[in-house]
Structures are given as C-alpha cells and as structure tokens.
Write an enzyme that holds these catalytic residues in place. Sequence first.
Site, PDB file in Angstrom:
ATOM      1  N   CYS A   1      16.085 -15.861  55.876  1.00 31.80           N
ATOM      2  CA  CYS A   1      17.383 -16.677  55.453  1.00 31.80           C
ATOM      3  C   CYS A   1      16.906 -17.700  54.758  1.00 31.80           C
ATOM      4  O   CYS A   1      15.818 -18.061  54.513  1.00 31.80           O
ATOM      5  CB  CYS A   1      18.135 -17.292  56.985  1.00 31.80           C
TER       6      CYS A   1
ATOM      7  N   ASP B   1      25.999 -28.955  14.094  1.00 32.15           N
ATOM      8  CA  ASP B   1      25.284 -29.093  12.842  1.00 32.15           C
ATOM      9  C   ASP B   1      25.970 -27.988  11.732  1.00 32.15           C
ATOM     10  O   ASP B   1      27.014 -26.861  12.096  1.00 32.15           O
ATOM     11  CB  ASP B   1      23.817 -28.526  12.962  1.00 32.15           C
TER      12      ASP B   1
ATOM     13  N   ASP C   1      17.062 -30.107  13.877  1.00 32.40           N
ATOM     14  CA  ASP C   1      18.005 -30.742  14.784  1.00 32.40           C
ATOM     15  C   ASP C   1      17.292 -30.884  16.070  1.00 32.40           C
ATOM     16  O   ASP C   1      17.807 -31.520  17.161  1.00 32.40           O
ATOM     17  CB  ASP C   1      19.198 -29.855  14.988  1.00 32.40           C
TER      18      ASP C   1
ATOM     19  N   CYS D   1      13.910 -19.961  55.935  1.00 32.70           N
ATOM     20  CA  CYS D   1      12.445 -19.302  55.490  1.00 32.70           C
ATOM     21  C   CYS D   1      12.036 -19.896  54.243  1.00 32.70           C
ATOM     22  O   CYS D   1      10.992 -20.307  53.907  1.00 32.70           O
ATOM     23  CB  CYS D   1      12.647 -17.733  55.429  1.00 32.70           C
TER      24      CYS D   1
END
Length: 736
Positions: free
Chosen positions: A14, A433, A636, A17
């Site tokens: 679970c 762009d 860019d 853990c």
Amino acid sequence: MNKQTTIQITGMTCAACANRIEKGLNRMEGVEANVNLALERASVHYDPLITDDAKLEQKIIDLGYGTIKQTDDSVDTAADYKKQEIRKQQLRLSIAVLLSLPLLWAMAGHFSLTSFLPVPMLFMNAWFQLGLAAPVQFIIGWPFYVGAYKALRSGSANMDVLVALGTSAAFFYSLYETLRTLNPAGHGAHEAELYYETSAVLITLIVLGKLLEALAKGRSSEAIKTLMGLQAPMALVVREGVEYRIPTTEVIAGDILLVKPGEKVPVDGIVLDGASTVDESMLTGESMPIDKRQGDELIGATINKNGALRMQATKVGKETALAQIIRVVEDAQGSKAPIQRVADRISGIFVPIVTVLAVIAFGVWYVIIEPGDLGNALEKAIAVLVIACPCALGLATPTSIMAGSGRAAELGVLFKGGEHLESTHRIDTVVLDKTGTVTKGKPELTDIRVAAGYDEARLLSWVGSAEKSSEHPVAEALVAGIKRRSIELPEAEQFEAVPGFGIEAVVEGERLLIGTKRLMEKHGVDIKAIEAEQQRLESEGKTVMLIAVNGLYAGLAAVADTVKDTSAEAVARMKAMGLEVIMLTGDNARTAQAIAREVGIERVVAEVLPEQKAKAVQELQAEGRKVAMVGDGMNDAPALVAADIGMAIGGGTDVAIEAADITLMRGDLNSIADAIRMSRVTMANIKQNLFWALAYNVIGIPIAAAGFLAPWLAGAAMALSSVSVVLNALRLQRMR
C-alpha cells in the site's frame, strides 16, 4: 548527484510501504528517491562518490522488501516476476475460496438464509470451523503478518498492520470461544460466539482485491509494451561480405544492414544504397510514406514499403529514437505529480489514526452501548480497521499518471514528468514560434513570372543550374521546385555567391543574376515594371528572387515557407478550448502578419531575436498568464525554459530536447491541444480517484463504527475501492 538508477521493488502492499521506502532512501546521504506504488519501482538519483547501487538495494531489503535490479532486460525480468506473482495470487485465492465457502455457508445459517439449502451440522462445529479458518489465517494470510512485522519493526504502520490486527482479533477471539467448549460447564459447540468466517472471508476478499488490482495495474503499462513491440526483433546484417540474421539488440553502430520491402528498419541509420518509401507514421504521425534515397536518415521501427535499402547503423540500443521515446514515457510514468504529495501525507498518518478510531469504537461498544459484549465490540473494531485501508489513496494518483502519460505517448505527446502532466492543465496562453512550428520550416517554390520573349522551361533550367551550387535554403527551394517540373539542369560554367544579394553565374554562355532588388540595381537592371508585383508577393509572406539574363530583366521566382495543412484547424481548436494563441517570431512583421492571418492568429510579436523571446514570455507571465511556449527546441531554447511549460516540436529522431517539458513528436499543432486536453482529463481523473478513495473512508469508518457494516462487507468495500480507482484510471487509455 550525477547518477540515476531504477530498482524494481517487490513486497509493497500500500501507499504506506512506498512512503516508508522513499523516506528510508532519502535519509541516505547524497540520495534523492521517488517510489511509485503503481509501477512498484524506485527511481533514484545519487552521488556515486557517497553510495552505490548495492547499498541502495540493501537499504530496501533492510526495510523488509525485495528488489529486482533494473538492467537492459529488466522489463522482461519484472514482467516475469509480476506474472509469477499473479499466478501465486490466483493459487492463494483458489485455496482461500475453497476453505472460506463452508464458513460463509455456516454464517448464512445464523441468519436463516439457507432454508432452501440447510447447513450441514458439521459446518456449525467450532473445531471444524477452526480447521478451515487456521490455514487461511496463517498460510494464505502469512504475507500480511510478515508485512505488518516489518512495518512495525521500522517504526511505521501500513495496510498489513490493519489486516493482521483485524483478522487476528476475529480469529483468536473465536479460538478462545472454541476452547471454552472443552469445558463441560461452558457453551455447546453451536452456541459459541464464532467469527472464523470474518477472518477467513476478509483475507479471501483482500487477496481477491489484490489480484484484481495486479491485473488492472498490468493493463496500465500497455503503452510501454506497445512502444516496445514496435521494434524489429531481427536484423539482416552484412559482415565481411556475409549476410547474417541476428537479434536487433546485437547490432552495433557502423554495421551495414539490408532492409527488404515490407520489413521494419531495425535501428536508426543512413541509407547507403537503394531507393524506397518508408512509413514513419508510428513515430512521427506522418500518414504519407517518406521517400528515402542515398544519404537520407532512417528511423528504427519504421516500415520499408517497396524498395530494398542498404543502410549503415548510426544509433543502436538505448540511443535509438524509439528507445528515447520509451525512456521519456517510463520516466513520466515513474515520476510523482505534486498533487500526489497530498495523498502521501494523508496515507502516512492514516494507519495510526484508524487504529486509534478502532480502539475508541471497541471501547464505546464494550463499555457504553452493549456493556460486556466482547464479541460484538470486537466485530465493530475489526470493521473499522478493515474499511480504512489506504490502498486506494496510494493508487489514486500514480495509476492516473501512468495511464494518462501512456495514452499521450500513443498520441505523439511525450510528457517528461508527472509534474508537467499536472502543470499543463493550468495553461491559458499558447505562444507559437512561426518557422517549423506554424509553417513547415522548409521554403517551397510558389510563383514564377517570366518576361515576354523568354521560354519558361529554358529560363528555369538556367536558374536551377545556377542555384544548384548554392547552399542557401531559398536556392534549395528553387532547385527542388524546378526538378519537380522534370526540367533538365545543365552544369553551370561559372558561379559566385554574393552574400546578402544573391548569385552571379554563367550557364550555357548566358550571364545570369538571381537575387534581390539591390543586386539588380547594382548591375543597372531595370525592374520598375514589376515592382508592384514584387510588393504584392512579399505582402503575402513570400521571398521574391529577381532574374536577369545578360543585363536584362527576365522574370522572378517566389518562395515561401508554407503553412502546415493542419495549423489553422489546430489554432481554431485551441481557441475553442479557451486558450489565447500568440505568434512570436524573428521574421519581419509583414511576413509574420500574413502567416498569422492565414491561420487565424490575431496577436503577433515579430522581429524578435532568440534571446528576446524569453523576455517576451516573461512579460506575458507578468500579466498573470500561464504560458506554454512551442518551438523547435534550438533557437527557442531560452523561451522554452522561461515558459511555464515548454513544448518542443520534434520529429521522431529528436525526442529528448533538453529545454522542453513536453516533446510533440508529430509536427502537427493539434498535438498542443492534445497535450493540454490530456492534462485536463488526467487531472480530473486524479481528483475523481482521490475523492472516491477518501469518500470510502470518510463514509465507511462512521458506518462501520456505528455497527451497520459487517467485517466481511468492510473487506469487500476496501477491495472494491482499490479496484475501482485503478479501473477509473484505465478509462484514460480510451481517450480520443
């Protein structure tokens, strides 16, 4: 920290853990770990001068769990382990069901539910029930005891603690009642207060829930399996003149490979001989096959359609485009979204709080509501313990991240991490762009005007011959456009490039000038008659090259970086999603406005240098906007880093542009809308999961404490909560 490793973990049950392992690893010096419950995997960054892989694995083992070291074949190893675990769970479930059914039948007898099928007296015997319940409790349920012991030993509590506490209370109270039947003055066997069916049916239901959960979690990694399935298993390699059919994993860079029609390209490489068309749709999204000739690049896992190719391997193994895609998807699925930290904090304190609530419920029933009724009070406490297991809470986020990022990858959108998948849903402004993003990034010949007295084909053959020697993108566009008209190109006798102006050349004895208005003026060529036409073409965003032969104007050719077929549709789609779309480009304003009008963008910021693009993004952020920057990932890069989310337009061969948070493998701008929509629906899915996971507990705990929920029903609800969370996450895999 300059090294990363991935460790497959076994034995987690679970969220508690996963939290415990994560905290344990992060307490080690020089270690930064992230543990994913759904993938059962730890992604660890560490300083190799301080620790190493063996120490990391030993730490996980010390905490009470097992490991499978991640290696080149680790996916297969982990898959084999999971298959074995599922088979083991199926066997455990079968045995538990066989032993629990008579106990369930006996319980139904107490409620007069079996008048049509009477309960055999043997089933009501306390010793017979003990014989059935004990193997379920201590053999089928043994992993819960082991998990609980390890958790408590390390100073924490998990689901195993709740299950072990709840079922042990029911079993040992029943055992106490059974032993009382040995006393002649005590109860008869059928009169004893027995809860064997509670412990046995609870364990059976939890094992069933775990099995269903494992099967569902297996489906959530389908995207990785699909991507891995794209790779060609075998390659035809030529070594020392001999052909060998070998596994693709054994191909090395520099190998010469043969790819026959209909076969997959084994690895990334370059065409040495042959011509064919290659279907690259599985990686780039381009539906039309791409022509391939000598010198062209090939992408591994694409399909050679009709001609034989001889190629040289350039990228193999983990360097191929497909391997990079798989790595990005795995990293995204294994990462933790910020929203998950909330669930982790809750589940970390959940078990101790629930244990206290169970004790309170027991005390209230035993002392106040039904004084002295130990069995009844115990039943209420067990129901509280079992309904509250935080499994669903721990699975709520990672299963959605796995399913969402996996489905996005199938759509050509690679999120580099769960945090980016979460952040993208907040985007309200998309900055594009122009070159290579809105447009194809490759100029094409669009217009030809020939002056009176000149033959078009002849003039174009001279122009193509002259421009053939130039490396300028406009020259390449002119030559490609002329070749498409099947015009023969003779060799140029002289050639000279004039930077910033154009070219001067001699072809078949004719002296040519091809270039700008300034080149014509420099050589005294009269171009007044076509100045209006030149301006008109330039206003459409086209680059005009003027042509003169022997000092006289002979014609013009216009090239343009044409808009992608889907750009206008994608911009309209983004607007419909409530996003503002802005174009940011270094091109001149007239060209940028022409392109923007064509695709439906109203706001344009033009003539911006690469280093100024980041500033433009920051100015938008200063207005309170959440900005996504979309570009080609090179010039860019500063803007991609500055934006809240950077999206790199990349082909299948360039999927790991470092500056971007998201890579759009397909050049189609629709991928931007896909990315934002995928983020929105994934976040909605996570919130649904968290709501239901918490609702199960918030509603279930008071109902159980009030005595309206039998322990076995609480177990069924708990198992159902985990399965329902995983199944809800899997809906993301059907996203269109």
